[in-house]
Write a protein that holds these residues in place. Sequence first.
Motif, PDB file in Angstrom:
ATOM      1  N   TRP A 149      28.983   4.028  50.712  1.00 43.31           N
ATOM      2  CA  TRP A 149      28.127   2.882  51.001  1.00 43.31           C
ATOM      3  C   TRP A 149      28.263   1.830  49.899  1.00 43.31           C
ATOM      4  O   TRP A 149      28.504   2.159  48.737  1.00 43.31           O
ATOM      5  CB  TRP A 149      26.661   3.320  51.073  1.00 43.31           C
ATOM      6  CG  TRP A 149      26.322   4.267  52.194  1.00 43.31           C
ATOM      7  CD1 TRP A 149      26.858   5.506  52.421  1.00 43.31           C
ATOM      8  CD2 TRP A 149      25.362   4.063  53.231  1.00 43.31           C
ATOM      9  NE1 TRP A 149      26.285   6.083  53.535  1.00 43.31           N
ATOM     10  CE2 TRP A 149      25.369   5.224  54.045  1.00 43.31           C
ATOM     11  CE3 TRP A 149      24.488   3.016  53.538  1.00 43.31           C
ATOM     12  CZ2 TRP A 149      24.536   5.364  55.153  1.00 43.31           C
ATOM     13  CZ3 TRP A 149      23.656   3.151  54.642  1.00 43.31           C
ATOM     14  CH2 TRP A 149      23.686   4.309  55.444  1.00 43.31           C
ATOM     15  N   GLU A 193      19.726  -0.602  46.864  1.00 40.30           N
ATOM     16  CA  GLU A 193      19.871  -0.890  48.286  1.00 40.30           C
ATOM     17  C   GLU A 193      21.291  -0.523  48.708  1.00 40.30           C
ATOM     18  O   GLU A 193      22.261  -1.096  48.202  1.00 40.30           O
ATOM     19  CB  GLU A 193      19.606  -2.364  48.577  1.00 40.30           C
ATOM     20  CG  GLU A 193      19.734  -2.721  50.047  1.00 40.30           C
ATOM     21  CD  GLU A 193      19.468  -4.196  50.312  1.00 40.30           C
ATOM     22  OE1 GLU A 193      18.292  -4.574  50.491  1.00 40.30           O
ATOM     23  OE2 GLU A 193      20.460  -4.968  50.311  1.00 40.30           O
ATOM     24  N   SER A 216      24.162  -0.193  51.761  1.00 36.89           N
ATOM     25  CA  SER A 216      24.467  -0.806  53.057  1.00 36.89           C
ATOM     26  C   SER A 216      25.801  -0.292  53.588  1.00 36.89           C
ATOM     27  O   SER A 216      26.728   0.005  52.822  1.00 36.89           O
ATOM     28  CB  SER A 216      24.487  -2.329  52.949  1.00 36.89           C
ATOM     29  OG  SER A 216      25.409  -2.761  51.969  1.00 36.89           O
ATOM     30  N   LYS A 261      24.795  -2.207  61.763  1.00 37.84           N
ATOM     31  CA  LYS A 261      24.647  -2.525  60.346  1.00 37.84           C
ATOM     32  C   LYS A 261      23.397  -1.836  59.825  1.00 37.84           C
ATOM     33  O   LYS A 261      22.302  -2.054  60.336  1.00 37.84           O
ATOM     34  CB  LYS A 261      24.549  -4.043  60.137  1.00 37.84           C
ATOM     35  CG  LYS A 261      25.813  -4.794  60.510  1.00 37.84           C
ATOM     36  CD  LYS A 261      25.679  -6.284  60.221  1.00 37.84           C
ATOM     37  CE  LYS A 261      26.976  -7.009  60.548  1.00 37.84           C
ATOM     38  NZ  LYS A 261      26.867  -8.477  60.267  1.00 37.84           N
ATOM     39  N   THR A 287      20.973  -0.502  56.468  1.00 35.83           N
ATOM     40  CA  THR A 287      20.567  -0.610  55.071  1.00 35.83           C
ATOM     41  C   THR A 287      19.563   0.492  54.766  1.00 35.83           C
ATOM     42  O   THR A 287      18.620   0.704  55.533  1.00 35.83           O
ATOM     43  CB  THR A 287      19.915  -1.977  54.776  1.00 35.83           C
ATOM     44  OG1 THR A 287      20.840  -3.012  55.096  1.00 35.83           O
ATOM     45  CG2 THR A 287      19.546  -2.102  53.307  1.00 35.83           C
TER      46      THR A 287
END
Length: 348
Positions: free
Chosen positions: A115, A129, A131, A146, A148
Amino acid sequence: MNVLQKKFAVLDGQTVHSYTLKNDAMEVTCINYGCIITKILTPDQNGVLENIVLGFDSLEEYQKFSPYFGAVVGRTAGRIKNGEFELDGQTYILPQNENNNHLHGGIEGFDRKLWDAEVIEAENEVGVEFSYTSADGEEGYPGNLKVTVTYTLNNQNEFVISYHGVSDQKTLVNLTNHTYFNLSGNLKRDVLEHELTINSNQFAELNMELIPTGEFIDVNETAFDLREGKKIREGVESGHPQNLLAGKGYDHPFLLNENNHKEIVLFDEESGRKMIVKTDEPSVVLYTGNKLEGQFDIRGTKSRNYSGLCLETQGLPDSIHHSHFPSCVLEKDEEYFTKTTYMFSTAK
């Protein structure tokens, strides 16, 4: 509060980083491979800081041995019967990576992806964070999704996991974190003497392949009645057919009676450590590590059954095949969002 970033490993020429979130009392370490939580250090009632989750110190061990230790699993947590589902008249075929069924997003699910990561350092919290974009057709799922996932830690010893997703096609999404907790610290004991409270009147009945039958069973007068708290040992030693089916313990979705109100509490009397879980999800899957025996070492300790337990806050598994379950269908351009908070303390 601060975040310490370090090199953890190299994967296909790309660096895997570790991120350690620190406040005044505890710390959480995670990596951007699978969003894996590798360590959570919290104090016991005497102030001794120890690790309370199961994990490894190398990427190779996670790739070779890990039963989803600490990872985010998806696109869908749990099992999907026969590895297939239908949306708007079209059938989608998924990898069958456990018997004839699809488990935790497939062979190369979110737990095995690298990620992107961005450090968060705010006045009242620190975090990371993560993603990732799951391409249309990845592991058989439709839509470019998508995703997160955000981990944050504040000075109230609250660790928060937030999940967000958007797809350009109708698809399935049901994310969770698969951390195995053991509040004894540094794996000194198993979790059989841990006391667990779950505010739940019903759990989902499972078939022989651990997939929900569609029926809900009342917890009254069973080892599944955790409303006033029970030691894990009671479920392991129970003669209830569902406890035996799961391999002497639990691997079951519990329907939560309420949300965001301390609906799950885990307590270890000997260490004094307590963990309170709040979530907006409809259920929590309790798995008590019934199949961990002797498969690998966990930081020098041979793995054994009941080394840790999972509290997987999520939608009900296989909900696509049960119209009366809360749906895990995500419409095109609809926002998927869910949050779970873990609060750590000691009870003297």
